[in-house]
Design an enzyme around this catalytic site. Structure first.
Site, PDB file in Angstrom:
ATOM      1  N   GLU A 145     -43.072   6.639  -1.320  1.00  0.00           N
ATOM      2  CA  GLU A 145     -44.253   7.301  -0.949  1.00  0.00           C
ATOM      3  C   GLU A 145     -43.826   8.831  -0.137  1.00  0.00           C
ATOM      4  O   GLU A 145     -42.821   8.653   0.781  1.00  0.00           O
ATOM      5  CB  GLU A 145     -45.135   6.915  -0.214  1.00  0.00           C
ATOM      6  CG  GLU A 145     -45.935   5.828  -0.712  1.00  0.00           C
ATOM      7  CD  GLU A 145     -45.533   4.361  -0.562  1.00  0.00           C
ATOM      8  OE1 GLU A 145     -44.561   4.149   0.371  1.00  0.00           O
ATOM      9  OE2 GLU A 145     -45.428   3.310  -1.404  1.00  0.00           O
ATOM     10  N   TYR A 167     -36.346  14.472  -3.497  1.00  0.00           N
ATOM     11  CA  TYR A 167     -36.414  13.423  -4.787  1.00  0.00           C
ATOM     12  C   TYR A 167     -36.528  13.907  -6.229  1.00  0.00           C
ATOM     13  O   TYR A 167     -36.043  13.131  -6.883  1.00  0.00           O
ATOM     14  CB  TYR A 167     -37.611  12.733  -4.367  1.00  0.00           C
ATOM     15  CG  TYR A 167     -37.958  12.252  -2.808  1.00  0.00           C
ATOM     16  CD1 TYR A 167     -36.550  11.802  -2.201  1.00  0.00           C
ATOM     17  CD2 TYR A 167     -38.996  12.358  -2.109  1.00  0.00           C
ATOM     18  CE1 TYR A 167     -36.757  11.345  -0.691  1.00  0.00           C
ATOM     19  CE2 TYR A 167     -38.932  11.928  -1.000  1.00  0.00           C
ATOM     20  CZ  TYR A 167     -38.075  11.359  -0.081  1.00  0.00           C
ATOM     21  OH  TYR A 167     -38.038  10.965   1.022  1.00  0.00           O
TER      22      TYR A 167
END
Ligand SMILES: CC(C)(COP(=O)(O)OP(=O)(O)OC[C@H]1O[C@@H](n2cnc3c(N)ncnc32)[C@H](O)[C@@H]1OP(=O)(O)O)[C@@H](O)C(=O)NCCC(=O)NCCS
Length: 191
Positions: free
Chosen positions: A134, A146
């Protein structure tokens, strides 16, 4: 080579830029980890949370690393405090990134990338097929990191952080495949 040097070699992995990645120990908390953590998050993990996570490493459900710089232009022993840390939580055949943080003075030098590569290697070694995390909607830098690793948004958890900020849930699948190994090799060659 001294006994200590042999232990360091066995326990650590070399990263780029004279980085040494090593399993996080409780003594690392006061040697950089809590300092980095305090700069990284509005609600940093407490020592108790870190201790609990480290205690679960032995059972195989967690994995935590610290990053330190090597002295002597990259060839010497690791020196100074931890400048970054990251960790995984393993569930079934998936890995969950629980934390990734780099000290502000060390950012944009590839520390988080090196930590993520090492976390990916461990997830693959443990036969995970996917990994997830998350990230705060406002953490666009982390989202860029990411993205490099193939994570894509898969949903939103409303008011996930302190009942205020939304979390983007990101997933990266098929990490046992050759394409993913090639992505990691490419990232290993960056910087
Ligand atoms: C997010 C964080 C871990 C990145 O650490 P870092 O060591 O600076 O990241 P790296 O130097 O390895 O960056 C690798 C790539 O990620 C992307 N990236 C990282 N930080 C970025 C930023 N602030 N803005 C834009 N892109 C960023 C870039 O693509 C970067 O490659 P580049 O420098 O060649 O352009 C660090 O900024 C941090 O600790 N932030 C606070 C904690 C946090 O948000 N953690 C994530 C919680 S989910």
């Amino acid at each position: 080579m001294s006994v200590i040097e042999r232990m360091l070699r066995r326990d650590s992995a070399s990263g780029p830029n004279g980085l040494v990645l090593a399993p996080m120990r409780k003594r690392d908390l006061k040697d950089g980890v809590l300092e980095t953590e305090s700069h990284a998050y509005p609600t940093p993990w407490s020592p108790r949370v870190f201790q609990s996570e480290i205690e679960q490493v032995g059972s195989g459900s967690r994995y935590y690393l610290t990053a330190r710089r090597r002295s002597d232009g990259g060839r010497g022993r690791p020196t100074g405090p931890s400048i970054g840390h990251g960790g995984l939580w393993f569930t079934a055949d998936e890995a969950h990134v629980t934390n990734i943080a780099v000290h502000p003075d060390a950012r944009r030098t590839g520390v988080a990338r090196a930590l993520m590569i090492a976390l990916a290697d461990e997830a693959i070694r443990r036969e995970c097929v996917a990994w997830t995390l998350e990230v705060r909607v406002s953490s666009t830098g982390a989202q860029g990191l990411y993205h490099e690793f193939g994570f894509v948004p898969a949903g939103v958890r409303k008011r996930y952080y302190d009942n205020v900020e939304d979390a983007i849930v990101m997933w990266c699948h098929d990490i046992q495949e050759g394409d993913y190994a090639r992505r990691l090799d490419h990232l290993r060659g960056t910087r």
